[in-house]
Design an enzyme around this catalytic site. Structure first.
Site, short mmCIF file in Angstrom:
data_model
loop_
_atom_site.label_atom_id
_atom_site.label_comp_id
_atom_site.label_asym_id
_atom_site.label_seq_id
_atom_site.Cartn_x
_atom_site.Cartn_y
_atom_site.Cartn_z
CG ASP A 1 -13.19 -8.02 2.78
OD1 ASP A 1 -12.78 -7.25 3.49
OD2 ASP A 1 -13.59 -7.50 1.62
CE LYS B 1 2.80 -17.33 -4.09
NZ LYS B 1 1.88 -18.59 -4.11
CG ASP C 1 -7.75 -5.39 1.87
OD1 ASP C 1 -8.64 -4.84 2.62
OD2 ASP C 1 -7.78 -4.99 0.73
CE1 TYR D 1 -3.49 -2.98 0.73
CE2 TYR D 1 -4.47 -0.88 1.33
CZ TYR D 1 -4.63 -2.16 0.77
OH TYR D 1 -5.50 -2.76 0.92
CG ASP E 1 -0.85 -20.10 -2.65
OD1 ASP E 1 -0.32 -19.99 -1.53
OD2 ASP E 1 -0.55 -20.54 -3.57
C1 IPM Z 1 -10.04 -1.91 4.47
C2 IPM Z 1 -10.56 -1.24 3.34
C3 IPM Z 1 -9.38 -0.13 3.01
C4 IPM Z 1 -7.90 -0.97 2.97
C5 IPM Z 1 -9.51 0.73 1.95
C6 IPM Z 1 -10.91 1.45 1.98
C7 IPM Z 1 -8.56 1.70 1.59
O1 IPM Z 1 -10.60 -2.20 2.24
O2 IPM Z 1 -9.98 -1.07 5.77
O3 IPM Z 1 -9.87 -3.29 4.66
O4 IPM Z 1 -7.77 -1.44 1.82
O5 IPM Z 1 -7.35 -1.07 3.78
MG MG Z 2 -10.62 -4.05 2.82
#
Ligand code: IPM
Ligand code: MG
Length: 355
Positions: free
Chosen positions: A248, A188, A244, A142, A220
């Site tokens: 999710d 990785k 990230d 990032y 992976d």
């Molecule tokens: C998160 C979000 C953020 C990230 C975005 C909105 C920049 O996806 O907090 O996971 O990628 O960190």
């Molecule tokens: Mg995110």
């Protein structure tokens, strides 16, 4: 009576609605505990851009650094997607994390027994899941240099230094000590040099935590194992981009991304926010699930304010609300006794705390 100063950043989309419910719950918990909250609002994201031309005004950084903790909703929306990258809401958030030095992002994924049918996975696979993704938040892909794009090429760089890996590894091991004492470090290393350094440094630091069992897993494979057998994980230690993605994925174990909170901590001040986004498509409809934000407020009490008892009260009230069958629309198909609005869920949770 103790006074805590909380910076409140509502942001965009459903941000304002969900934050209002978290504040309602915080007020309920302070009313029956020995402390008070003083809130100060600050702008970030699309709304900040619209009002000031900057997605992260300096005032927001100042207000936040002068608080005991930050409670944050969500930012972003289609409306701002065509702005230059540095003006986009997301850039404001990334700069905010960097300015506050919150290098450790804690993302717990727990499966509430009450919602065992809400996940797309079988109950036998997810019953009892209780894991924590510890994601490095202000380095890696990032932020690495060089980065850029021209007409025919775009590039970003994944960089980690020894000191960045060291501090996040300590954080993961310390958290593991308060849990089941297992850390699985995700990388990785079979392909990336940055990951090989990550693996070597994490292994070195682990020597200081002999009680914690360390394992390593390629990212992976980790994505696959999270779905195959999530109960094998306690703490998952990851870099920025891998965390990230995996957080999710982990959120879906619990059935709704609307349930999961996060804490971002570092050397200065903590930021507490739901892991979901600003969901502009449902903003203003009163159907957003405020539980992730309310649970984030609980993490704020636990990690920044050292008010574990108050945090326990919130967590118990959330559980009770789900047990009694009160659901927002995202969970309406799963054993709902009553489908409630955003503010009704907030009031029910606040009410259980007061009683
Ligand atoms: C998160 C979000 C953020 C990230 C975005 C909105 C920049 O996806 O907090 O996971 O990628 O960190
Ligand atoms: Mg995110």
């Amino acid at each position: 009576m103790k006074n805590y100063k909380i910076a409140i950043i509502k942001g965009d989309g459903i941000g304002p609605e969900i934050i209002d419910e978290a504040v309602k719950v915080l007020d309920a918990v302070s009313a029956c505990s020995g402390f008070h909250f003083k809130y100060e609002e600050a702008l970030m994201g699309g709304i900040a851009y619209d009002m000031t031309g900057n997605p992260l005004p300096n005032e927001t950084i100042n207000i936040s650094l002068n608080s005991d903790a930050v409670l944050f909703g969500a930012i972003g929306g289609d409306k701002w997607d065509n702005l230059a990258r540095e003006l986009r809401p997301e850039s404001g958030l990334l700069r905010f994390r960097k300015e506050l030095g919150v290098y450790a992002n804690l993302r717990p994924a727990i499966v509430y027994d009450e919602l065992i049918n809400a996940s797309s996975l079988k109950p036998s696979v997810i019953k009892g899941v209780d894991l924590m993704v510890v994601r490095e938040l202000i380095g890696g892909l990032y932020f690495g240099e060089p980065k850029g794009r021209d007409e025919d090429k775009g590039w970003n760089t994944m960089v980690y230094t020894r000191s960045e890996i060291t501090r996040i590894a300590h954080q993961a091991f310390q958290i593991a000590m308060t849990r089941s004492k297992r850390v699985c470090s995700i990388d990785k290393a079979n392909v990336l040099d940055v990951s090989q350094l990550w693996r070597d440094v994490v292994t070195e630091i682990s020597a200081e935590y002999p009680e914690v069992e360390l394992s390593h897993m390629y990212v992976d494979n980790a994505a696959m194992q999270l779905i195959r057998d999530p109960k094998q994980f306690d703490v998952m230690l990851t870099g920025n981009i891998f965390g990230d993605i995996l957080s999710d994925e982990a959120s879906m174990l619990s059935g709704s991304i609307g349930l999961l909170p996060s804490a971002s901590i570092g050397s200065k001040i903590g930021v507490y926010e739901p892991i979901h986004g600003s969901a502009p498509n449902i903003a203003g409809l009163g159907i957003a699930n405020p539980i992730a934000t309310i649970a984030s407020a609980s993490m704020m009490l636990r990690y920044s304010l050292d008010e574990a008892q108050a945090a326990d009260k919130i967590d118990a009230a959330i559980k009770r609300t789900l047990r009694e069958g009160y659901r927002t629309q995202d969970l309406a198909q799963f054993d709902a006794k009553e489908v409630c609005s955003t503010s009704e869920i907030g009031s029910i949770i606040a009410n259980y705390i007061s009683k």
